[in-house]
Design a protein around this motif. Structure first.
Motif, PDB file in Angstrom:
ATOM      1  N   ALA A  31      15.354  -0.317  -3.959  1.00  0.00           N
ATOM      2  CA  ALA A  31      14.104   0.436  -4.103  1.00  0.00           C
ATOM      3  C   ALA A  31      14.384   1.894  -4.452  1.00  0.00           C
ATOM      4  CB  ALA A  31      13.287   0.350  -2.819  1.00  0.00           C
ATOM      5  N   GLY A  80       5.743   2.682  -1.632  1.00  0.00           N
ATOM      6  CA  GLY A  80       5.568   1.542  -2.525  1.00  0.00           C
ATOM      7  C   GLY A  80       6.793   1.202  -3.347  1.00  0.00           C
ATOM      8  N   ALA A  81       7.906   1.918  -3.153  1.00  0.00           N
ATOM      9  CA  ALA A  81       9.100   1.654  -3.967  1.00  0.00           C
ATOM     10  C   ALA A  81       9.665   0.267  -3.703  1.00  0.00           C
ATOM     11  CB  ALA A  81      10.170   2.712  -3.684  1.00  0.00           C
ATOM     12  N   ARG A 111       1.819  -8.527  -5.461  1.00  0.00           N
ATOM     13  CA  ARG A 111       0.783  -8.464  -6.499  1.00  0.00           C
ATOM     14  C   ARG A 111      -0.574  -8.896  -5.952  1.00  0.00           C
ATOM     15  NH1 ARG A 111       0.559 -12.358 -11.717  1.00  0.00           N
ATOM     16  NH2 ARG A 111      -0.193 -13.701 -10.045  1.00  0.00           N
ATOM     17  N   THR A 123       2.677   3.801  -7.593  1.00  0.00           N
ATOM     18  CA  THR A 123       3.857   3.287  -8.316  1.00  0.00           C
ATOM     19  C   THR A 123       3.711   3.406  -9.827  1.00  0.00           C
ATOM     20  OG1 THR A 123       2.939   1.041  -8.310  1.00  0.00           O
ATOM     21  CG2 THR A 123       4.406   1.662  -6.468  1.00  0.00           C
ATOM     22  N   TRP A 132      -0.941   0.664  -6.565  1.00  0.00           N
ATOM     23  CA  TRP A 132      -0.798   0.695  -8.027  1.00  0.00           C
ATOM     24  C   TRP A 132      -0.805   2.134  -8.532  1.00  0.00           C
ATOM     25  CZ3 TRP A 132       1.063  -3.653  -9.400  1.00  0.00           C
ATOM     26  CH2 TRP A 132       0.651  -4.846  -8.782  1.00  0.00           C
ATOM     27  N   ALA A 166       7.460  -2.214  -5.501  1.00  0.00           N
ATOM     28  CA  ALA A 166       7.696  -2.129  -6.941  1.00  0.00           C
ATOM     29  C   ALA A 166       8.984  -2.847  -7.320  1.00  0.00           C
ATOM     30  CB  ALA A 166       7.761  -0.662  -7.374  1.00  0.00           C
ATOM     31  N   LEU A 185       8.309  -6.589  -7.202  1.00  0.00           N
ATOM     32  CA  LEU A 185       7.537  -7.034  -8.361  1.00  0.00           C
ATOM     33  C   LEU A 185       8.413  -7.167  -9.606  1.00  0.00           C
ATOM     34  CD1 LEU A 185       4.254  -4.968  -8.026  1.00  0.00           C
ATOM     35  CD2 LEU A 185       4.380  -7.451  -8.288  1.00  0.00           C
ATOM     36  N   LYS A 186       9.238  -6.173  -9.855  1.00  0.00           N
ATOM     37  CA  LYS A 186      10.075  -6.197 -11.057  1.00  0.00           C
ATOM     38  C   LYS A 186      11.081  -7.334 -11.008  1.00  0.00           C
ATOM     39  CE  LYS A 186       9.507  -1.236 -11.821  1.00  0.00           C
ATOM     40  NZ  LYS A 186      10.142   0.113 -11.760  1.00  0.00           N
ATOM     41  N   LEU A 208       2.264   1.286 -11.686  1.00  0.00           N
ATOM     42  CA  LEU A 208       2.352  -0.061 -12.241  1.00  0.00           C
ATOM     43  C   LEU A 208       0.962  -0.653 -12.386  1.00  0.00           C
ATOM     44  CD1 LEU A 208       5.347  -1.392 -10.097  1.00  0.00           C
ATOM     45  CD2 LEU A 208       5.426  -0.390 -12.390  1.00  0.00           C
TER      46      LEU A 208
END
Length: 288
Positions: free
Chosen positions: A61, A148-149, A229, A240, A237, A152, A155-156, A242
């Motif tokens: 992260a 939120g890191a 998500r 981040t 959102w 994120a 998610l990636k 994103l």
């Protein structure tokens, strides 16, 4: 074949031929475990690998752009090795490591149908354990860490795994489980907890650093991204930068599309390791 090892030598490590014999004994035991025991130990293995995946995600992260790619992947690999250390030292039934049960079949000491049933039950139980780790992490608010890191990063990772082409995912699965099974194989050669940890960490760190695919790890990593998500609010959102629209593969479809080829690749990679060592150390010799 003798059923017991000789007394420990100065190095306190089994030589390769003794590891092969230990693998046969382990294969016989695992292929004949009571199903309720195998199920419980399989859930634990999935939970442990899920914890390793969470640790690895936290380690990554915020690393994007802040650390060289190789250093970040190595850090993630060292963190992820926690999962297999818990499996090997704590005792649990992991589908990917159990592909080495093929050695017991090659020695004609376990039936292929029993091994196949053990593989299927371990895979399903591993999935339940991995999902439990994800559910607990989401309930505990782990994805919100680091503004939120962590979410994120999850998610990636899930998006990248869900979008892999079938052939690439399959080959990646073969490579990953060659390394995982080498870690398990060497752990059978170690006799102390410290030695087991020492031999497990490098191969596991290598497969994560190489960014290749492990089915049980992905049972946690893809649902983690999927959960982020599904549950993230507008603040996540915004923090981040994103968009949920960019992560269409971080969901059920991506999970299935990944697990099918990766599981097949993991199975082939583990069987390759087991058969190679059986051929080298256990097969009947023409001279007797």
């Amino acid at each position: 074949m003798p059923d017991q090892d000789p007394p420990p030598g100065p190095a306190d490590l089994r030589p390769p031929e003794r590891i092969a014999e230990a693998a046969t004994r382990a294969g016989v035991k695992k292929a004949t475990l009571d199903w309720p025991v195998l199920a419980v130990l399989g859930v634990l293995a999935g939970l442990y690998i899920g914890l390793g995946g969470l640790f690895s995600t936290v380690a990554l992260a915020g690393a994007e752009g802040a650390m060289p790619h190789g250093a970040a992947r190595l850090l993630a690999g060292l963190a992820f090795s926690l999962g297999l250390v818990l499996v090997v030292v704590g005792g649990a039934e992991l589908f990917t490591g159990n592909t080495l049960l093929v050695v017991a079949w090659a020695e004609d000491r376990a039936r292929l149908r029993d091994i196949g049933a053990a593989w299927a039950l371990a895979w399903g139980a591993n999935l339940l354990g991995a999902l439990a780790a994800v559910g607990l992490a989401l309930a505990a608010g782990v994805p919100a860490m680091g503004e939120g890191a962590v979410g994120a990063a999850a998610l990636k990772a899930a998006q990248a795994k869900g979008a892999l082409p079938f052939g690439q995912a399959f080959a990646s699965g073969v490579l990953a489980n060659i390394l995982v099974c080498l870690a398990v194989w060497m752990a059978w050669g170690a006799r102390s907890a410290a030695d087991k940890v020492l031999v497990v960490v490098p191969p596991v760190a290598a497969f994560v650093a190489l960014n290749v695919e492990h089915s049980v790890a992905n049972m946690a990593l893809i649902p983690l991204g999927w959960g982020v998500r599904a549950t993230a609010d507008a603040g996540f959102w915004a923090a981040t930068g994103l968009s949920p629209a960019a992560f269409g593969e971080a969901g059920p479809g991506g999970l299935v599309a990944n697990l099918v080829p990766v599981t097949l690749g993991n199975l082939l990679g583990g069987v390759m390791v087991g058969v190679a060592y059986w051929f080298a150390y256990l097969r009947p010799r023409p001279d007797g």
